[in-house]
Each structure stands twice: as C-alpha cells, then as structure tokens.
Design a protein around this motif. Structure first.
Motif, PDB file in Angstrom:
ATOM      1  N   GLY A  61      27.827  11.600 109.665  1.00 54.28           N
ATOM      2  CA  GLY A  61      27.564  12.442 108.505  1.00 54.28           C
ATOM      3  C   GLY A  61      26.269  12.201 107.783  1.00 54.28           C
ATOM      4  N   ASP A  63      23.490  13.145 108.536  1.00 55.32           N
ATOM      5  CA  ASP A  63      22.605  14.297 108.686  1.00 55.32           C
ATOM      6  C   ASP A  63      22.785  15.309 107.568  1.00 55.32           C
ATOM      7  OD1 ASP A  63      25.226  14.678 109.786  1.00 55.32           O
ATOM      8  OD2 ASP A  63      24.542  16.586 110.639  1.00 55.32           O
ATOM      9  N   ARG A  64      23.857  15.169 106.772  1.00 50.07           N
ATOM     10  CA  ARG A  64      24.172  16.162 105.747  1.00 50.07           C
ATOM     11  C   ARG A  64      23.500  15.826 104.411  1.00 50.07           C
ATOM     12  NH1 ARG A  64      29.420  15.558 108.036  1.00 50.07           N
ATOM     13  NH2 ARG A  64      30.085  14.323 106.237  1.00 50.07           N
ATOM     14  N   ARG A  66      22.975  15.420 100.471  1.00 51.34           N
ATOM     15  CA  ARG A  66      23.906  15.039  99.405  1.00 51.34           C
ATOM     16  C   ARG A  66      23.577  15.787  98.121  1.00 51.34           C
ATOM     17  NH1 ARG A  66      25.431  12.900 104.096  1.00 51.34           N
ATOM     18  NH2 ARG A  66      27.108  11.377 103.825  1.00 51.34           N
ATOM     19  N   ASP A  98      18.865  10.808  98.952  1.00 56.59           N
ATOM     20  CA  ASP A  98      18.432  12.184  98.706  1.00 56.59           C
ATOM     21  C   ASP A  98      17.861  12.277  97.300  1.00 56.59           C
ATOM     22  OD1 ASP A  98      19.658  14.214 100.957  1.00 56.59           O
ATOM     23  OD2 ASP A  98      20.887  12.420 100.735  1.00 56.59           O
TER      24      ASP A  98
END
Length: 222
Positions: A61, A63-64, A66, A98
């Motif tokens: 996860g 790669d997602r 925030r 992020d």
C-alpha cells in the motif's frame, strides 16, 4: 603495568561498544516479532519458527497517496516492526511521507535511528540542527528536488517543508526496526500532564500567557 594496560584496554573496548551501539544484531536467520507475547524485552520475542509465514515479511500500500488534510499538511506512513514483524532484530525500517503544498513534517528527532530521505515527487526544503557544540547549534539545510537524497544523523532535530506548488512525496529509510519519534512542539507544549508554564516561560523567555495559549492548542501527531 600489565594490569594497568589491561584495564585501559577494557575501558577502551567498553567505550567503543557504547559508541557502536545500535539495534541488536540477529543471531539467526530471522526473529519474527511475536506482537501478542506477554514477555517484555528490549525489542520483541521471536515467534515460533513453525508459525512464521511470508506475510510476516510483507507490507502493501505504499503506492497510495495519503490524506494531508491536517494542521501541518503532511502525513507519515511508517513501516516498522509493528507493521512488518519480520523486521525484528534487522535494524531497519521505512516511512512514506506525503506533503501538501506548504506542508511541513515538523521539527522532530528519532532517538534510535539515522535517516536517509529520497524525494520521489516535488520540492522540499530540509534541514537538521547539530547538538550544542561550543555554545552553537549549527543548522544544515538544502533544497531537494525529485531524485535528490539527504541524510539526517541519529538523534538530531530535523524537518522537511514542501516549498513547491504541488504535492510532494518522499521515502525515508531508518537504521532501527523501531526508530521512535519526538516531535518537538508536541513534546514541549502538548505533554500529558503538561510541563509547568513557569518552566516553559523561563526556558523560552516569553510571557506565561503565551505558553498557556500554546499548551491549549491541538498538536497533530504525524
């Protein structure tokens, strides 16, 4: 004379051991953390080898993006021994950070780890402050762009600030399975119970009313 030399050698060895101290070195292929164990040691006890699975070494996860809709405009996603039990005794961990435009990863320290940060997207103003050397705390700063890397030495106060007009992303490796984090403002003004405002007013050389106001704020934990 021989006894003196032996004592000096032992003292030197003890000193060097302290200087080189870090996460414990593994004595076997792996020691997957048993996060449910009631035994408390410096780290985690090992899961039974027969119960170890590939999932103990896996996390998904990163790669997602925030959500950065908070007071500081940044979010840190840790991947340490609490997320990957297989990191136990390996002395490494990882974070994704992020940043919204003007997002800040506030001044903080990792008491148990040095950090190496790589920028994947965006433009960051980063820096760290040395310990008190000859009554001076020296500041080192750099503007980082995509593909740039910067190192923060263990235990020193450091920060990252998104100076670009778009979102920024960075990944950082840390030299501990559980590096810890002390966010300076949170620790000083948001501790429970609070530090005496008399102490903080004298330390920061400001009026107690300002300290009381700061202690009343909501401090975001990244």
């Amino acid at each position: 004379m021989a006894v003196k030399l032996l004592l000096i050698a032992l003292l030197a060895l003890a000193s060097s051991s302290a200087i080189l101290a870090s996460d414990p070195s593994p004595l076997q292929d792996f020691c997957v953390a048993d996060l449910k164990s009631n035994v408390f040691v410096n780290g985690f006890t090992c899961k039974n080898m027969n119960d170890v699975k590939a999932e103990d070494f896996f996390f998904s996860g990163l790669d997602r993006p925030r959500d950065t809709n908070n007071y500081v405009g940044s979010t840190v996603t840790p991947v340490n021994v609490n997320q990957i039990p297989g990191l136990n005794t390996l002395g490494i961990s990882l974070v994704r950070i992020d940043y919204a435009p003007n997002g800040l990863n506030p001044p903080h320290t990792h008491p148990r780890a040095a950090e190496i940060l790589a920028v994947l997207e965006g433009e960051l103003y980063v820096g760290f402050v040395t310990s008190n050397i000859n009554n001076v705390n020296r500041l080192f700063t750099k503007i980082l762009k995509k593909g740039d890397v910067f190192v923060f030495p263990q235990g020193l106060i450091h920060f990252q600030f998104n100076i670009g007009k778009t979102n920024a992303i960075a990944f950082a490796g840390l030299s501990s399975q559980n590096p810890g984090v002390i966010t300076i403002a949170n620790a000083v003004f948001g501790s429970k119970p609070p530090i005496s405002d008399d102490v903080l007013a004298k330390a920061f050389q400001v009026d107690k009313n300002l300290i009381d106001w700061l202690q009343a704020q909501f401090w975001t934990y990244n």
